[in-house]
Design an enzyme around this catalytic site. Structure first.
Site, short mmCIF file in Angstrom:
data_model
loop_
_atom_site.label_atom_id
_atom_site.label_comp_id
_atom_site.label_asym_id
_atom_site.label_seq_id
_atom_site.Cartn_x
_atom_site.Cartn_y
_atom_site.Cartn_z
N CYS A 185 -16.58 23.09 -0.97
CA CYS A 185 -16.54 23.86 0.28
C CYS A 185 -17.86 24.61 0.51
O CYS A 185 -18.27 24.81 1.65
CB CYS A 185 -15.39 24.86 0.24
SG CYS A 185 -13.75 24.11 0.09
N GLY B 176 -8.74 24.82 2.53
CA GLY B 176 -8.81 23.53 3.21
C GLY B 176 -9.56 23.61 4.51
O GLY B 176 -10.41 24.48 4.71
N GLU C 106 -9.24 30.13 2.99
CA GLU C 106 -10.63 29.75 2.75
C GLU C 106 -10.84 28.39 3.37
O GLU C 106 -10.28 27.39 2.92
CB GLU C 106 -10.95 29.71 1.25
CG GLU C 106 -12.46 29.74 1.01
CD GLU C 106 -12.96 28.67 0.07
OE1 GLU C 106 -12.77 27.49 0.37
OE2 GLU C 106 -13.55 29.04 -0.95
N GLU D 69 -18.52 19.57 9.35
CA GLU D 69 -18.59 19.43 7.91
C GLU D 69 -18.35 17.96 7.52
O GLU D 69 -17.31 17.38 7.83
CB GLU D 69 -17.52 20.32 7.26
CG GLU D 69 -17.59 20.38 5.76
CD GLU D 69 -16.57 21.37 5.19
OE1 GLU D 69 -16.91 22.06 4.22
OE2 GLU D 69 -15.44 21.45 5.73
N LYS E 65 1.77 23.80 -3.72
CA LYS E 65 1.72 22.44 -3.18
C LYS E 65 0.32 21.89 -3.38
O LYS E 65 -0.61 22.23 -2.63
CB LYS E 65 2.06 22.38 -1.70
CG LYS E 65 2.28 20.92 -1.21
CD LYS E 65 1.94 20.70 0.24
CE LYS E 65 0.49 20.36 0.45
NZ LYS E 65 0.09 19.04 -0.10
N PRO E 66 0.12 21.03 -4.40
CA PRO E 66 -1.19 20.38 -4.54
C PRO E 66 -1.28 19.19 -3.61
O PRO E 66 -0.26 18.74 -3.05
CB PRO E 66 -1.17 19.93 -6.00
CG PRO E 66 0.27 19.66 -6.29
CD PRO E 66 1.06 20.64 -5.44
N ASP E 67 -2.47 18.65 -3.43
CA ASP E 67 -2.60 17.39 -2.70
C ASP E 67 -2.01 16.27 -3.55
O ASP E 67 -2.12 16.26 -4.78
CB ASP E 67 -4.08 17.11 -2.43
CG ASP E 67 -4.28 15.96 -1.47
OD1 ASP E 67 -4.20 14.80 -1.93
OD2 ASP E 67 -4.53 16.21 -0.28
N TRP F 61 -7.70 18.85 -2.58
CA TRP F 61 -7.96 17.81 -3.58
C TRP F 61 -9.33 17.94 -4.24
O TRP F 61 -9.58 17.33 -5.27
CB TRP F 61 -7.84 16.42 -2.96
CG TRP F 61 -8.55 16.22 -1.65
CD1 TRP F 61 -7.98 16.18 -0.41
CD2 TRP F 61 -9.96 16.01 -1.43
NE1 TRP F 61 -8.93 15.97 0.56
CE2 TRP F 61 -10.15 15.86 -0.04
CE3 TRP F 61 -11.07 15.94 -2.27
CZ2 TRP F 61 -11.42 15.65 0.52
CZ3 TRP F 61 -12.32 15.73 -1.72
CH2 TRP F 61 -12.48 15.59 -0.33
N ASN F 62 -10.25 18.73 -3.67
CA ASN F 62 -11.61 18.71 -4.24
C ASN F 62 -11.72 19.53 -5.54
O ASN F 62 -12.50 19.18 -6.41
CB ASN F 62 -12.64 19.18 -3.20
CG ASN F 62 -12.40 20.60 -2.73
OD1 ASN F 62 -11.27 21.05 -2.61
ND2 ASN F 62 -13.48 21.31 -2.45
#
Length: 519
Positions: A290, A234, A256, A388, A183-185, A159-160
């Site tokens: 990230c 993610g 990633e 994080e 598949k997006p958020d 989502w970022n």
């Protein structure tokens, strides 16, 4: 709160976008405007059967696409580049509405797919062209390296940066002759759906780029089980689950994952330049990058001076909801994310850390806003000391020697991004080479590394496997066929030749191969 939504974001426009998502009995998910919490559109949710049908459609389209000459495939992306640039501000409107980021960050995100297109439009013809090599016997044999598309690539985007990861990661896969199922958020599905519409406007065959929506545990397993390759961005925890399932299916995966990114500031740094750049490196996208910096190591000899300048600049940041370029910091993506950030700050304070500025939610600005926060005295027994945070929070630390700073920077399970600042570039680069990280920026926080599309970008340690960008970012979406040709039957004894004589001849040939350029 009252906020004027961009005129382009009409109900009909958004409903047309989400109509692309297959859903038979999966229900809907209420997609909201982050700034206000107001309802935008009902997003269809895909069932496992919907996902399987999406893959079947994509696989059928992929066979014709793979047979299309490369120059014709690339022509689609030449046209797409112009369309994406022309529609950048509309894309930014969608990104802001669904993610809450400030406008500068939204516009910069909209520029990422055209940058990726530009790079691979130049590189793809060379990378995907057959390459002829010598065979085991000079002159009479040769082999050819042929790049074949893997099939249907499954992309799971976060989502970022929904537009950059959802579309940019698909571009080299499509250029290489693959189909894509994305598949997006749920929170950020509109901008990638808009990207697919623009690609089809440029001539991408319909059916080749599919989108499925749903919560990760509901959608992920079926997507991975039907994919020929998986690209995921993610968390490390989710990445492990995806990597394990991909491994069981004997398919490749590029992951990633998370980071706890350090910055080492050397004692000859220009303080004003450092502050101006590091504000973005820490608080850009409200800390939801990230590669953003969460740990800053300052030299003991200049600690108080640098701390004071950075804290003062942080406190002065313009934080608010707006669809113009005024605010420097926007909202977090959701109320849940705001509570996660708050829990990290509260845990740190309870265990002895000090808040130098910020440290609190801002419900007066919107439901998911949080003040840019600088902490001091953070230790590894605190959540934000090792985990994080993924928000507008950074911890300042003091060091006495460069060796100590490097050791502290490397004292983490992660290795996605790092930053080194100093006036002497040669010295700063020498320090950067000692940092255990897939990306290291000198006199920048993150943008220089990420925007260098010619160089692979990925993580080490628990920050991932594989990379995007560079030649590897396209070639990972291909399989290699080794087409070998033998013109004359010479691999074995000649008629009437005994095997002892043949072995002597073969060993003599091996010695000759080492001494000559033949291979």
């Amino acid at each position: 709160m009252t906020l004027q939504r961009p005129a382009v974001l009409t109900d009909d426009f958004m409903r047309d976008l989400v109509a692309r998502v297959p859903s038979t009995s999966g229900g809907t998910w209420k997609l909201t405007e982050v700034y206000t919490g107001e309802h935008l559109v009902d997003l269809p949710q895909s069932t496992p059967a919907d996902i399987e049908r999406a893959f079947a459609t994509a696989r059928e389209a992929q066979r014709a696409w793979a047979a299309t000459p490369l120059r014709r495939r690339l022509a689609v992306f030449k046209r797409a580049h112009e369309i994406f640039v022309a529609n950048a501000l509309t894309t930014a409107d969608l990104i802001q509405a669904e993610s809450g980021k400030n406008r500068r960050m939204a516009v910069e995100e909209s520029c990422d797919p055209p940058m990726v297109m530009s790079h691979y439009l130049k590189r793809a013809p060379r990378l995907l062209a057959p390459k002829r090599h010598g065979g085991p016997v000079p002159v009479v044999s040769h082999s050819t390296e042929i790049r074949q598309p893997k099939g249907v690539v499954g992309i799971i985007a976060p989502w970022n940066f929904p537009f950059a990861t959802g579309i940019s990661d698909a571009i080299p896969a499509l250029m290489a002759g693959n189909a894509v199922v994305l598949k997006p958020d749920n929170k950020t599905a509109l901008s990638p759906l808009h990207g697919i519409a623009m690609l089809e406007q440029a001539g991408l065959p319909k059916g080749l780029f599919q989108v499925v929506c749903g919560e990760g545990p509901d959608v992920g397993p079926t997507l991975i089980d039907n994919a020929s390759y998986v690209m995921f961005t993610g968390s490390t925890a989710t990445g492990r689950t995806i990597g394990e399932r991909a491994g069981r299916n004997l398919i490749g995966a590029c992951l990633e994952l998370g980071g706890k990114n350090p910055q080492v500031v050397l004692d000859d740094v220009d303080a004003d330049e450092w502050v101006a750049s590091t504000l973005f490196g820490v608080f850009g996208n409200t800390g939801q990058i990230c590669m953003h910096i969460e740990r800053i190591y300052l030299p003991d000899s200049r600690y108080d001076e640098l701390k004071q300048k950075f804290v003062r600049a942080t406190a002065a940041l313009d934080v608010r909801a707006s669809y113009d370029f005024g605010p420097e910091v926007g909202s977090l993506v959701s109320v849940d994310q705001m509570h996660r950030v708050l829990s990290h700050v509260e845990d740190a304070v309870a265990k002895g850390a000090r808040v130098l500025t910020g440290g609190r939610p801002r419900p007066d600005l919107g439901p998911a806003f949080f003040d840019p926060t600088v902490l001091e005295g953070v230790t590894t027994d605190m959540l934000c000391g090792v985990t994080e945070t993924f928000g507008p929070v950074v911890a300042l630390h003091r060091y006495r020697s460069v060796d100590e700073a490097v050791a502290l920077a490397n004292d983490t399970d992660y290795g996605l991004n790092a930053s080194v600042w100093g006036g002497d570039l040669e010295r700063a680069q020498a320090v950067a080479a000692r940092i255990e990280s897939g990306n290291v920026n000198v006199n920048d926080a993150l943008a220089t590394a990420y925007a260098s599309k010619s160089t692979p970008s990925g993580g080490v340690k628990q920050s991932g496997v594989g990379a995007r960008h560079g030649d590897q970012g396209l070639l990972k979406y291909t399989d290699v066929q080794n087409l070998a040709v033998l013109k004359k039957q010479v691999l074995g004894p000649r008629p009437g030749q005994d095997y002892d004589a043949y072995v002597k001849q073969m060993l003599s040939g091996l010695r000759m191969m080492r001494r000559t350029r033949l291979r």
